[in-house]
Structure formats: structure tokens, C-alpha cells
Design a protein around this motif. Structure first.
Motif, PDB file in Angstrom:
ATOM      1  N   SER A 128     -87.783 -26.378  -3.232  1.00 35.65           N
ATOM      2  CA  SER A 128     -88.962 -26.470  -4.095  1.00 35.65           C
ATOM      3  C   SER A 128     -89.246 -27.912  -4.506  1.00 35.65           C
ATOM      4  CB  SER A 128     -88.768 -25.592  -5.334  1.00 35.65           C
ATOM      5  OG  SER A 128     -87.642 -26.017  -6.087  1.00 35.65           O
ATOM      6  N   LYS A 131     -91.127 -29.443  -1.697  1.00 37.13           N
ATOM      7  CA  LYS A 131     -92.528 -29.049  -1.680  1.00 37.13           C
ATOM      8  C   LYS A 131     -93.354 -29.870  -2.661  1.00 37.13           C
ATOM      9  CE  LYS A 131     -91.715 -24.292  -0.168  1.00 37.13           C
ATOM     10  NZ  LYS A 131     -91.838 -22.856  -0.521  1.00 37.13           N
ATOM     11  N   ASP A 140    -102.178 -32.904  -2.743  1.00 39.64           N
ATOM     12  CA  ASP A 140    -102.582 -31.502  -2.848  1.00 39.64           C
ATOM     13  C   ASP A 140    -102.078 -30.948  -4.184  1.00 39.64           C
ATOM     14  OD1 ASP A 140    -103.096 -28.817  -2.622  1.00 39.64           O
ATOM     15  OD2 ASP A 140    -102.421 -28.668  -0.544  1.00 39.64           O
ATOM     16  N   LYS A 142    -102.668 -28.069  -5.698  1.00 36.27           N
ATOM     17  CA  LYS A 142    -102.196 -26.692  -5.649  1.00 36.27           C
ATOM     18  C   LYS A 142    -100.764 -26.619  -5.125  1.00 36.27           C
ATOM     19  CE  LYS A 142    -106.739 -24.540  -5.027  1.00 36.27           C
ATOM     20  NZ  LYS A 142    -107.568 -23.664  -4.161  1.00 36.27           N
ATOM     21  N   LYS A 143    -100.485 -27.399  -4.094  1.00 37.10           N
ATOM     22  CA  LYS A 143     -99.120 -27.407  -3.559  1.00 37.10           C
ATOM     23  C   LYS A 143     -98.126 -27.964  -4.579  1.00 37.10           C
ATOM     24  CE  LYS A 143     -98.598 -28.008   0.766  1.00 37.10           C
ATOM     25  NZ  LYS A 143     -98.520 -28.535   2.152  1.00 37.10           N
ATOM     26  N   ALA A 145     -98.478 -27.784  -7.892  1.00 37.96           N
ATOM     27  CA  ALA A 145     -98.314 -26.766  -8.939  1.00 37.96           C
ATOM     28  C   ALA A 145     -97.434 -25.624  -8.445  1.00 37.96           C
ATOM     29  CB  ALA A 145     -99.684 -26.242  -9.369  1.00 37.96           C
ATOM     30  N   ARG A 146     -97.663 -25.190  -7.190  1.00 36.64           N
ATOM     31  CA  ARG A 146     -96.858 -24.107  -6.631  1.00 36.64           C
ATOM     32  C   ARG A 146     -95.397 -24.530  -6.497  1.00 36.64           C
ATOM     33  NH1 ARG A 146    -100.023 -23.059  -2.914  1.00 36.64           N
ATOM     34  NH2 ARG A 146     -99.094 -24.272  -1.209  1.00 36.64           N
ATOM     35  N   GLY A 147     -95.170 -25.788  -6.092  1.00 37.59           N
ATOM     36  CA  GLY A 147     -93.797 -26.280  -5.986  1.00 37.59           C
ATOM     37  C   GLY A 147     -93.105 -26.360  -7.330  1.00 37.59           C
ATOM     38  N   THR A 149     -93.851 -24.564  -9.994  1.00 42.57           N
ATOM     39  CA  THR A 149     -93.616 -23.199 -10.469  1.00 42.57           C
ATOM     40  C   THR A 149     -92.385 -22.600  -9.800  1.00 42.57           C
ATOM     41  OG1 THR A 149     -95.999 -22.906 -10.811  1.00 42.57           O
ATOM     42  CG2 THR A 149     -94.633 -20.916 -10.729  1.00 42.57           C
ATOM     43  N   GLU A 150     -92.297 -22.751  -8.475  1.00 44.84           N
ATOM     44  CA  GLU A 150     -91.128 -22.244  -7.761  1.00 44.84           C
ATOM     45  C   GLU A 150     -89.853 -22.924  -8.242  1.00 44.84           C
ATOM     46  OE1 GLU A 150     -91.686 -22.641  -3.609  1.00 44.84           O
ATOM     47  OE2 GLU A 150     -93.377 -21.240  -3.489  1.00 44.84           O
TER      48      GLU A 150
END
Length: 668
Positions: A128, A131, A140, A142-143, A145-147, A149-150
Motif C-alpha cells: 500500500s 501504491k 493521481d 484517487k490512487k 487516496a486509495r493507497g 486508505t488501504e
């Protein structure tokens, strides 16, 4: 004159040794040059019909006969004796003792599952993070934020499982300590196993108190090995495996070559970790035992002004511990230096990691020709570099595993040897009778041989009868066999083969007499922790019989002690520090009055009491119907005893039996 006296003493010593040798030959005992005897359990000949005998006889024989007798007798009451003959056998045996229940083994499996899950989550946390870095390079959001969060989710789960594994590890530490301690203490007091193990020669156990205390050190060492070695080792093996998947065999080959070089260096440079640990534990145990002995003998040491002498003894023991520690450090200095250079992450492994990363980039990245770096190539290199780095950083843990296992095996060796010795002693020690005997109230010996653990034959064919109206006084000099005879009658020491006798109808060497048949008051008083009432009724557990306890204590002249402390008060200071020696002996005599046995073995138990009080106490014992069997170095209270057994006589048998009538004696 001095030369002639020395010659006379030398001749007397030679004559005494020759007398002991003739006695040994008379009873068929092996020569003193044979291995020291132990008390073995051998079955008496089976009766006609092939049925097994109901009574087992005990005799002296060597250690091999002990093992053979254990097999013939069916082992330790049907329980398997702990065995540790293979490499790391002591460690495995100690772990079996520590994880004795199914619940404990399930906790160990749960800990293994937590470590496996923690290892995978460790990789997910790093993934993570990669990422997030990749999203930053690609701009990016979104990437990113997703990283993040994970990463937060994986970190939370990883933290929870890590705390669960630590909790299980700590709980298992306590359970290992508890289970081993319970087994050791249970063996201590079952059938008098500890007394028997220390009485036979060679002794079946050594330093039992210190070795029992090693259970906690062993349990803590197991937990430390799990946290410091096993967990990092699992992570390293997992990450090296990931790197192998990413770039073939290069990483595995480098790790294998590094570990092989370390193994070759260890074979020539590493000290004997197992022996160093065992030796260090033995020296520390001796140091602790000396401190305990010093604490128990403060008063006589202070009276004699022996502080300087005790300081020399303790200093010499401490110097031995310190010298052993320094020698261990010196023995492993070169090995530790080479090991750190080969395995620590900031030394040789750092160069290997950088070389492998450079090879990986050179082989797989086309950005070097284009003058740029794509996000996918950066991600691949980042993962590879971290897998290699984190994997190689755990090489030191992988290489340290054999040393830690050897250290644990050394700690476990003392525990396992203690349990093995106690189990052997328990298997051959006589068990106590559960109910009082219904036989005739008499103690009889017919041809009893008194043999010391060192195989010294003190007396041959001792015969006597003691009953009501025929109280027995046993006299003799030091080392004449008085305490051995008392231990034999009490069932604490087995009679020699060929000896016969009985206590209230129960044969000697079968079971120990019930406390209502025979009660022993030893020379050295023992006061247990607890209230005064608990000590007067020891070993019974008394609920409400306070009036009888008070009566017994007042009968031995302890009314002031009862008024001062009460019956139910438990002092913060041990009783042996509050009461004088004479008062402690009186409490032990009060126990005899409380239990009202048929016979009482009084082994010089009034040595710190004045003669007039001693006569009154003996009269009180006789008034309640107890027949005294007194052991003393001199003729005492001839009006109380009707016969005297004289041990240590300068004759082939080593004893005589004399009738006592108002102080006059006649041979029986």
C-alpha cells in the motif's frame, strides 16, 4: 609421642575399614570400589501360578538396575518418563511439559496462525505504501487516496494481530512456567520423591531448588525467541520468496551463499552455546543457593563473627560467575565479529542488496535508453529493492536460530534432568499408607541391616521389638546409623534385601506407616508458614479443633506463646526467626501430642530443652499412650525406656541390645 599417636590412629582407621568390609561381605554387599549404590525397585519372586506379587521389595543396586527395575515395575505409575536423548531433545521435552494441556496447544497453534497472518499483512502494508508513491509519481489523487486508505486499514489489522500474538506469547510464557512448576512441585512432594532423590548415591537430582527456578527463565527465553527470531525470520523468508518470484534465483543464491559462508565460519569459530548456557545456569544457581544459605544462618554467622568468611565464599562464587561470563564473551568475540559482518544489514548484506538492485534495474528497465522512468518500472524496482533489503536484513535472525535453540536446549536440560530424576525417585520411593493399620501395635525388626547411601555397613542383623511397656532408646556416636534406622522405620529409606520387620503389622519396605501408627519428630525442627494452630496440627488441615490444639501447646509449656501470638495469627516474619530453638522443638512435640500416634520416633528432638523439662515432656507423651522410640548419643531417661539399642559397637555386628531397669543395664 605424636608419631606413635598418629600410627595408632592410622591403625585404628585401618581396623575400622576392615571391620566395615567384613560386615559388607557378611551381608553380600558389593565392594566399596563398585559404582555408588542407588535404591532400586526389584520385584520379589512371583508366587506359584504366575500371579504378580502384591508387595514390591526394595534393595541397593547400580543405576542400570534402577532403569531395569523401572521397566519391570511398569515405569512411573503408568506415566511416561521424560526422555531427552536426541539433539534438542531437552528443548522438546520441556516444551511438552510446558504445553501439557490441549488448551495450551491450541493457544500455540493460534500464535502460529497470528504470526503467519502478520507476515502477509506486513507485505500488504508495504504494498500500500508503494501504491501511494506510485500515485504521487503519476499525480493521481484517487490512487493516492486509495493507497492511503488501504495502508491505514492494513496497518490497523496488522497492529491488532501483532498485539494478539504478543498477548498469546505472554500467556504461553505464563502457562509454560506454571505447567513445568506444577509438575516439578507435584513430584517434589509425592511419595517423598525429593527426599529419596537426594538420599541415594549417586544423587538423582542436584540443586533442585535452583533448577526449579529455571522454569521461568526458560519460559521467558521461549517468548523472547518467538519475538526476536521467529517473527523476523518468517518475514524475511516471505520477502525473499517474493523477490525470488520477481527475479529468478539470484536473490536466493546470494542469501544461500551468505548463510553457507556463515555456517562454515560458525563451525570453526563459534563457541559451544549449549554448554556455556548449562554451565552458566549451574553457576548462577549455586550463587543463589549460597545467598539462601546465608539468609537461613544469619544468627550463627553473626554470633561467630563469620561475616568475612562468608564474604570470601560468596565472592569466590561470584568470581566464578563473572569469569564464566567473561570467558564466554572472549570465546565468541571473533565469531560475533565475523557474524555481524556477514549478516547485519548495514555491512556486507547492504553491498549485496545494492548489487542485486543494480542488476535488476539493468536487466529489466528500458528507461535507461530513453532517459526516463515509467511509473510501472519504478513500482517494480521499489518492490524488488524493499523485498531484497528487508529479506537480507533478517539473515542475522535466520543464522541466529541454531544459537537460540542451543541456548533454549541448555536451559531446558536442567529442568528435564530434574524431572527425570524425580520421576525415577518417585517410581521407587515407598508410598504412604492411606489408612491406619489394624495390626498389633508393635514395631519389630528381625535381621535388619543398616547401610548408608555411601554403602557403609553400620550394623548387621539388628533385631528388637518395641511395644507398649517396652519403649526403646537407640544410642550411639555420630555416623553410627541412628538416623538411618529412624528413616528405615519411617519408610523414608528402604531396608536392605534380606532384612525383615514390621510397623504395626505392615512390612518394612512396602508402604510408609500411617501418621496414626508412627509419627516422627526430627532433630531439626521445621515450622511451616501459617498460624500457630497450623504448625501444631501439621500436616493436618484443622478447621475447628482449637481447644485441643491449645491444650497440646500448653502441655509442652507454650502458654505464653499462645497468649502472645494467638492461634490464628500469621506473622509477617517466619516462625523460626521469632521463636527460640527450644520453643520450636516444643511445637514439634505438640504435633506428636495432637496426632496421638501409637509410636513416636524422637530423633534427638529435645537437644535444646533442659533435662527437667525433657523428662516432663516424655512423661506427657507416655500419659496419652504413645510409645517413644528415642534416638540419642547418650543414655537419657532410663526410667522412661525399658531397653537400649547401642549402635556403633566395635564388633562384627555393630550393635547390642540392653535391658534398662532403673538405670541398670543387662544384655538381652
Amino acid at each position: 609421642y605424636l608419631d606413635r599417636r598418629h600410627i595408632r590412629l592410622q591403625r585404628r582407621g585401618e581396623e575400622t575399614e576392615a571391620l566395615y568390609a567384613r560386615r559388607a561381605r557378611a551381608i553380600g554387599l558389593e565392594a566399596a570400589t563398585s559404582p555408588a549404590g542407588a535404591c532400586a525397585l526389584v520385584s520379589s519372586p512371583a508366587p506359584a501360578g504366575g500371579s504378580q506379587p502384591s508387595v514390591l521389595k526394595r534393595t541397593f543396586s547400580g543405576p542400570q538396575a534402577v532403569a531395569q527395575a523401572l521397566v519391570r515395575a511398569g515405569g512411573n505409575g503408568g506415566r511416561k518418563v521424560v526422555a531427552a536423548a536426541k539433539p534438542l531433545g531437552h528443548l522438546l521435552a520441556a516444551l511438552r511439559m510446558g504445553l501439557a494441556t490441549g488448551e495450551d496447544r491450541m493457544r500455540a497453534l493460534g500464535l502460529a496462525a497470528c504470526i503467519a497472518a502478520r507476515t502477509n499483512l506486513y507485505w500488504q502494508v508495504w504494498t500500500s505504501v508503494g501504491k501511494v508513491i506510485l500515485g504521487c509519481i503519476a499525480f493521481d489523487r484517487k490512487k493516492i487516496a486509495r493507497g492511503l486508505t488501504e495502508n491505514a486499514a492494513f496497518v490497523l489489522v496488522h497492529f491488532s494481530i501483532d498485539r494478539a500474538s504478543r498477548h498469546l506469547s505472554q500467556h504461553l510464557t505464563l502457562r509454560i512456567w506454571e505447567n513445568i512448576s506444577k509438575q516439578v512441585l507435584g513430584l517434589y512432594f509425592h511419595n517423598g520423591a525429593l527426599h529419596h532423590a537426594l538420599s541415594v548415591r549417586p544423587q538423582l537430582v542436584r540443586n533442585p531448588a535452583a533448577r526449579a527456578g529455571e522454569a521461568l527463565a526458560f519460559a521467558e527465553a521461549v517468548a523472547a525467541t518467538i519475538d526476536d527470531v521467529v517473527k523476523p525470520l518468517c518475514i524475511g523468508a516471505y520477502l525473499i520468496g517474493r523477490a525470488l518470484v520477481s527475479d529468478g534465483r539470484m536473490v536466493g543464491l546470494a542469501a544461500l551463499v551468505t548463510l553457507l559462508i556463515h555456517k562454515l565460519c560458525a563451525a570453526g569459530l563459534a563457541p559451544n552455546i549449549r554448554e556455556l548456557t548449562r554451565r552458566g545456569a549451574a553457576l548462577e544457581a549455586k550463587f543463589k543457593t549460597l545467598h539462601a544459605r546465608f539468609r537461613q544462618n544469619l544468627e550463627p554467622i553473626a554470633f561467630c563473627g563469620g561475616g568475612a568468611a562468608e564474604r570470601r565464599v560468596i565472592d569466590s562464587c561470584y568470581d566464578a560467575v563473572e569469569e564464566h561470563t567473561i570467558n564466554g564473551v572472549r570465546a565468541g568475540l571473533v565469531y560475533q565479529t565475523v557474524s555481524q559482518f556477514l549478516l547485519y544489514g548495514d555491512m556486507l548484506p547492504l553491498s549485496i542488496m545494492r548489487m542485486l538492485s543494480a542488476i535488476h534495474v539493468w536487466k529489466r528497465s528500458r528507461s535507461l535508453e530513453m532517459g526516463g522512468l515509467s511509473p510501472a518500472e519504478f513500482e517494480d524496482m521499489w518492490y524488488y529493492d524493499n523485498c531484497t533489503k528487508l529479506g537480507f536484513n533478517t539473515l542475522s535472525k535466520i543464522a541466529a536460530l541454531p544459537e537460540r535453540l542451543a541456548h533454549l536446549d541448555g536451559l531446558a536440560q536442567g529442568i528435564v534432568e530434574l524431572v527425570q530424576g524425580l520421576q525415577r525417585a518417585e517410581a521407587v520411593a515407598p508410598s504412604p499408607a492411606e489408612t491406619p493399620s489394624s495390626g498389633a501395635p508393635e514395631i519389630r525388626a528381625d535381621g535388619l541391616h543398616i547401610v548408608s547411601p555411601e554403602r557403609k555397613v553400620c550394623a548387621v542383623g539388628v533385631s528388637f521389638e518395641a511395644s507398649r511397656g517396652r519403649a526403646l532408646l537407640v544410642t550411639g556416636p555420630n555416623a553410627s546409623g541412628k538416623s538411618l534406622l529412624a528413616s528405615t522405620l519411617a519408610g523414608l529409606w528402604p531396608p536392605r534385601a534380606g532384612s525383615t520387620g514390621a510397623v504395626c503389622g505392615r512390612a518394612l519396605g512396602g508402604v510408609r506407616p500411617h501418621i496414626s501408627d508412627l509419627f516422627m519428630v526430627p532433630q531439626r525442627p521445621y515450622l511451616a508458614p501459617g498460624a500457630l494452630a497450623d504448625n501444631a496440627a501439621y500436616p493436618a488441615v484443622v478447621a475447628g479443633d482449637r481447644a485441643r490444639i491449645r491444650e497440646c501447646l500448653e502441655a509442652v509449656g507454650l502458654s505464653t506463646i499462645v497468649e502472645r501470638y494467638g492461634l490464628d495469627h500469621c506473622p509477617a516474619v517466619p516462625w523460626d526467626e521469632l521463636l527460640s530453638g527450644g520453643e520450636q522443638q516444643r511445637i514439634c512435640l505438640a504435633r506428636c501430642l495432637f496426632h496421638r500416634p501409637k509410636f513416636a520416633l524422637l530423633d534427638e528432638c529435645t537437644s535444646m530443652i533442659s533435662q527437667d523439662i525433657e523428662a516432663a515432656l516424655y512423661a506427657r507423651i507416655q500419659d496419652i499412650g504413645v510409645v517413644p522410640i528415642t534416638f540419642s548419643q547418650r543414655l537419657v531417661l532410663p526410667d522412661i525406656h525399658q531397653q537400649e539399642l547401642c549402635l556403633g559397637e566395635d564388633s562384627e555386628s555393630g550393635w547390642t541390645l540392653v535391658a534398662l531397669e532403673h538405670g541398670a543395664g543387662a544384655s538381652l
